[in-house]
Design a protein around this motif. Structure first.
Motif, PDB file in Angstrom:
ATOM      1  N   LEU A   1      70.041  51.205  36.252  1.00 40.38           N
ATOM      2  CA  LEU A   1      69.166  51.672  35.178  1.00 40.38           C
ATOM      3  C   LEU A   1      67.711  51.755  35.625  1.00 40.38           C
ATOM      4  O   LEU A   1      66.922  52.511  35.058  1.00 40.38           O
ATOM      5  CB  LEU A   1      69.279  50.747  33.964  1.00 40.38           C
ATOM      6  N   GLU A   2      67.354  50.960  36.620  1.00 40.78           N
ATOM      7  CA  GLU A   2      65.969  50.936  37.078  1.00 40.78           C
ATOM      8  C   GLU A   2      65.696  51.932  38.200  1.00 40.78           C
ATOM      9  O   GLU A   2      64.565  52.079  38.647  1.00 40.78           O
ATOM     10  CB  GLU A   2      65.619  49.517  37.541  1.00 40.78           C
ATOM     11  N   MET A   3      66.771  52.608  38.670  1.00 39.29           N
ATOM     12  CA  MET A   3      66.574  53.627  39.704  1.00 39.29           C
ATOM     13  C   MET A   3      65.945  54.872  39.089  1.00 39.29           C
ATOM     14  O   MET A   3      66.242  55.251  37.963  1.00 39.29           O
ATOM     15  CB  MET A   3      67.914  53.994  40.361  1.00 39.29           C
ATOM     16  N   GLU A   4      65.081  55.499  39.803  1.00 39.82           N
ATOM     17  CA  GLU A   4      64.363  56.668  39.281  1.00 39.82           C
ATOM     18  C   GLU A   4      65.128  57.953  39.591  1.00 39.82           C
ATOM     19  O   GLU A   4      64.603  58.890  40.198  1.00 39.82           O
ATOM     20  CB  GLU A   4      62.954  56.712  39.868  1.00 39.82           C
ATOM     21  N   LYS A   5      66.374  57.964  39.174  1.00 42.20           N
ATOM     22  CA  LYS A   5      67.204  59.153  39.318  1.00 42.20           C
ATOM     23  C   LYS A   5      67.894  59.391  37.993  1.00 42.20           C
ATOM     24  O   LYS A   5      68.591  58.511  37.484  1.00 42.20           O
ATOM     25  CB  LYS A   5      68.235  58.990  40.437  1.00 42.20           C
TER      26      LYS A   5
END
Length: 844
Positions: free
Chosen positions: A419-423
């Motif tokens: 959820l914290e990945m910027e994708k």
């Protein structure tokens, strides 16, 4: 510099035709060479034959050369013979009259001294497939079956099968099946034996439907002497023939366990074969023979594991996928057997996407307490893959493992990291999985919500992910402080949200949030109900209407319906039933395993989904009812206001001057009187209140949510400006021609009412109903649960025609509808009429 040659000076390529003149030249040259015996004649014939075949291949009609080609075939040159046979076979199918010219020289070649020419001639003779010439096939086939050369016998056996498909009576009268049976049990050449087995299986299977003797003969193929005869010669057969023998053995029923072990011992070395088809065929025999022996069956899984894993890594990607599909089926049946070999299912960087996806499914299936950490770690690496579909599949695989394991601490942490990945695609997939995770493990809500709360709804665009986020906003609105305001911002952009799934979730979420935080959500709920009631999508409209009437009836009851206490989900439903999986297992070593569905789902016409009209019209019954028997349409107008109010309320609010007053979707009044300080208990309205108090309860709900119903002032919407001809007539040929020519105007999915499904016991029930609405049926067919109809209708006083394909599945209560029209602009109006007629089917 010399000028380039003009177009007329360039010599054409031998492979490029120059029209009728070249065909005439070829005809003249062939005629000159037909009777020549001069040296080099065969070489000249070869050049000419090559030109003829080249022209034929690119579509030039060279059938005018048929006589000359036949005359030039009188040679011992086998290359010329092959080209001549190719030419003859091509044009004999199109022009049976020309085939008569070939009979003499083909029969003569069937008696040639060269066995290769005899075989080629016999194959060409049987390939003519002209019903009028079957009498000329019997003699050459009989001689070919007794020929001293094995190649000729092999061709003759296949020719018998071709003869059967041209004329089954001729084949049976000549007693060819008995000859094939004798060859199968006595011939020394294994290819002849294999062809005999294949031909007899097909002939006796088709004949057994009408002949008891053929059924008994087919059973003899599965008898112990025949099966053991093939098993003892298994090593002599080709790979294809070995697979054919294995299919026969798989259908054999041994008399006792010792016989099972004897067969398995005979076939043990076939598991080490280099050909994957032979290995799979052998595995099928082992699995089917030991189904009733649980311990031995488990040992078979252990035994076949190594050969399968070897085949996966030693072939082309296509072969690997086929083997992996079978391995996946076995893994689903016995995951514990393969749990220690999970590293074989790790994805390689150079593998195609379809192989990677299947391996991810297998990693999910073999995951258990001992290997979960290693598998999840590997899957998390794939989440950063440049191949976005594989990255998505890997995240889903992590979620599936989390839902089937007991200790999910580490897995939850990994999902929250996603959820914290910027994708965007990673966040979207993770949101969907977190929602399912919270349904099964509500104890993780605090950790998950802390991360989900930091995600902006504006950054989530995919419908499923946005719906999951909205679900969490409604379900955990007490823990998420900004939940009412996030929902309110989403409702403000209602018209920009194109997904009905998201709008449905938004309605439910704002209802849940209202019951938990009424002062902050009151305004948002009013706006959501108003927007939902005005929504064009039927499901969204109906849900908003349902919620409105629930709140009107009793707020406490509405809360118990919309937001009851929930228990954790223990098991998520499997997409395939156990019966379907068992059916696929029974069809091991076939396309069913690759497609992951039983064969009847992709072979039977009723399971093919949407099919072309031209393939189906001939099999559907033509509706013979005349237009004079059409029942006049009974127009019953039912409006949303009638649904909102009870019977007594309708009488009170209906304007006497309006012919059945209609209802306008409520407009939202943002400046409505505030009721934020009013407790939920005070909002409950009794359904047993007096008639005179009912309008007061309605007004209270409307005032509470800022809704404004303009009762009595609404005007009745005009009916669709389309009327149909009740006596329209159209013949099937015209229908089929129009269906092929016209484009699809509308393609819709419509849910039938339970009463309608209950009434659809036979197609004729729906036909009569649609006729009463001036919609005629030209063809119908199918059986439960799948029915298919072709309707047509005609505009009143016009020649414009509407064509409809309607496929109804009674098990899902869904109908797939395609509309084609002469007048494209009125397709929507016709769809409204058709939908209205379909909605009244089954009503009393």
């Amino acid at each position: 510099m010399a000028p380039p040659p003009s177009q007329s000076q360039r010599s054409p390529s031998p492979s490029q035709p120059s029209g009728k003149s070249e065909v005439s030249d070829l005809k003249l040259q062939l005629r000159q060479l037909a009777g020549s015996r001069a040296p080099g004649t065969d070489d000249s014939k070869r050049d000419l034959f090559k030109k003829v075949i080249s022209n034929m291949t690119i579509g030039i009609d060279v059938s005018a050369l048929f006589g000359e080609m036949v005359m030039c075939s009188a040679t011992s040159d086998i290359v010329l013979k092959k080209m001549c046979y190719l030419y003859v076979g091509n044009y004999a199918k199109v022009n049976p009259d020309l085939a008569l010219l070939t009979i003499n020289f083909l029969q003569r070649d069937c008696k040639d001294q060269d066995p290769m020419i005899r075989g080629l001639a016999l194959r060409s003779l049987c390939s003519l497939r002209v019903a009028n010439l079957v009498e000329y096939l019997v003699g050459p086939l009989g001689s070919g079956l007794k020929d001293n050369n094995s190649y000729v016998r092999t061709v003759a056996v296949v020719g018998v099968l071709k003869l059967y498909h041209i004329s089954a009576t001729t084949c049976m009268d000549a007693d060819f099946p008995e000859t094939l049976k004798h060859l199968m049990l006595n011939d020394q050449d294994t290819q002849v034996v294999a062809n005999c087995l294949s031909g007899l299986q097909e002939i006796w299977t088709l004949e057994s439907t009408t002949s008891e003797e053929a059924a008994r003969e087919r059973e003899t193929l599965h008898s112990k002497p025949v099966v053991y005869y093939f098993l003892n010669r298994i090593k002599e057969f080709s790979e294809w023939a070995q697979c054919l023998v294995m299919e026969l053995v798989a259908k054999y029923i041994p008399s006792d366990n010792s016989e099972i072990f004897d067969i398995m011992n005979l076939l043990e070395d076939r598991l080490q074969h280099a050909n994957g088809a032979v290995v799979l065929a052998t595995i099928k025999v082992f699995l089917h023979l030991t189904l009733s022996m649980a311990d031995v069956h488990q040992q078979v899984y252990e035994r076949i594991k190594a050969p399968l894993l070897t085949q996966v890594s030693s072939g082309s990607p296509e072969q690997s996928y086929a083997i992996l599909s079978h391995l996946h089926l076995l893994v689903m049946r016995a995951p514990y057997i393969f749990s220690s070999d999970y590293k074989h299912f790790y994805c390689q960087y150079n593998e195609p996407s379809y192989v990677k996806k299947l391996k991810l499914e297998m990693l999910t299936a073999v995951a258990n307490e001992s290997n979960t950490y290693e598998i999840v770690t590997e899957l998390c690496e794939y989440a950063a893959n440049v191949d976005i579909p594989i990255a998505r599949e890997s995240i889903r695989a992590v979620g599936k493992i989390a839902l089937q394991q007991y200790d999910v601490n580490a897995i939850v942490d990994r999902l929250l990291q996603f959820l914290e990945m910027e994708k965007d695609y990673v966040t979207s997939e993770a949101l969907v999985l977190v929602k399912d995770l919270l349904r099964k493990y509500p104890q993780w809500s605090q950790d998950c919500i802390a991360v989900v709360g930091n995600i902006s709804s504006n950054n989530v665009q995919e419908p499923k992910a946005k719906a999951a986020l909205i679900w969490m906003l409604g379900e955990y609105s007490q823990e998420m402080h900004d939940a009412p305001y996030v929902l309110e911002s989403l409702i403000e952009n209602w018209d920009e949200e194109h997904s009905a799934e998201v709008r449905l979730h938004l309605l439910t979420a704002v209802m849940k949030c209202f019951f938990k935080r009424p002062p902050e959500t009151q305004k948002a709920l009013g706006a959501a109900l108003a927007a939902g009631l005005a929504d064009f999508h039927q499901d969204v409209h109906d849900r908003a209407l349902f919620y409105y009437r629930l709140l009107q009836y009793n707020v406490s009851v509405a809360e118990s319906v919309v937001n009851p206490p929930k228990q954790a989900v223990s098991v998520f439903a499997d997409t395939q039933s156990s019966e379907v999986k068992d059916r696929i297992f029974d069809e091991f070593n076939s396309l069913s395993v690759v497609y992951q569905k039983p064969s009847y789902m992709f072979t039977d016409k009723e399971h093919r989904g949407t099919f072309e009209f031209s393939d189906e019209l001939g099999n559907l019954s033509i509706n013979a009812e005349s237009g004079d028997s059409v029942v006049p349409a009974q127009r019953v107008e039912e409006n949303d206001k009638d649904l909102l109010l009870s019977t007594t309320e309708k009488d009170d609010v209906r304007d006497p001057g309006s012919n059945g007053s209609a209802y306008n979707a409520p407009s939202y009044n943002g400046s409505a009187p505030s009721a934020t300080s009013q407790p939920l208990a005070d909002l409950a309205f009794s359904s047993t209140s007096a008639t005179g108090q009912a309008p007061a309860s309605i007004m209270a709900i409307d005032d509470l949510f800022g809704l404004d119903f303009s009762v009595g002032t609404a005007t009745t919407p005009p009916p669709p400006p389309l009327t149909l001809n009740p006596k329209a007539v159209l013949d099937p040929g015209t229908f089929q021609q129009k269906w092929r020519q016209l484009p699809i105007s509308l393609s819709e999915e419509y849910s039938l009412s339970p009463l309608g499904i209950a009434s659809l016991t036979t197609p004729h029930a729906l036909l009569r109903h649609m006729q009463s609405h001036s919609i005629q049926c030209i063809a119908s067919g199918g059986q439960a649960p799948n029915f298919k109809f072709f309707f047509f209708a005609q505009k009143a006083e016009e020649a414009s025609i509407y064509l409809v394909e309607c496929i109804i599945n009674t098990s899902s209560a869904k109908s797939q509808i395609k509309i084609k029209a002469d007048d494209q602009s009125s397709s929507q109006a016709f769809w409204t009429l058709f939908q209205s007629a379909l909605s009244k089917f089954g009503l009393p």
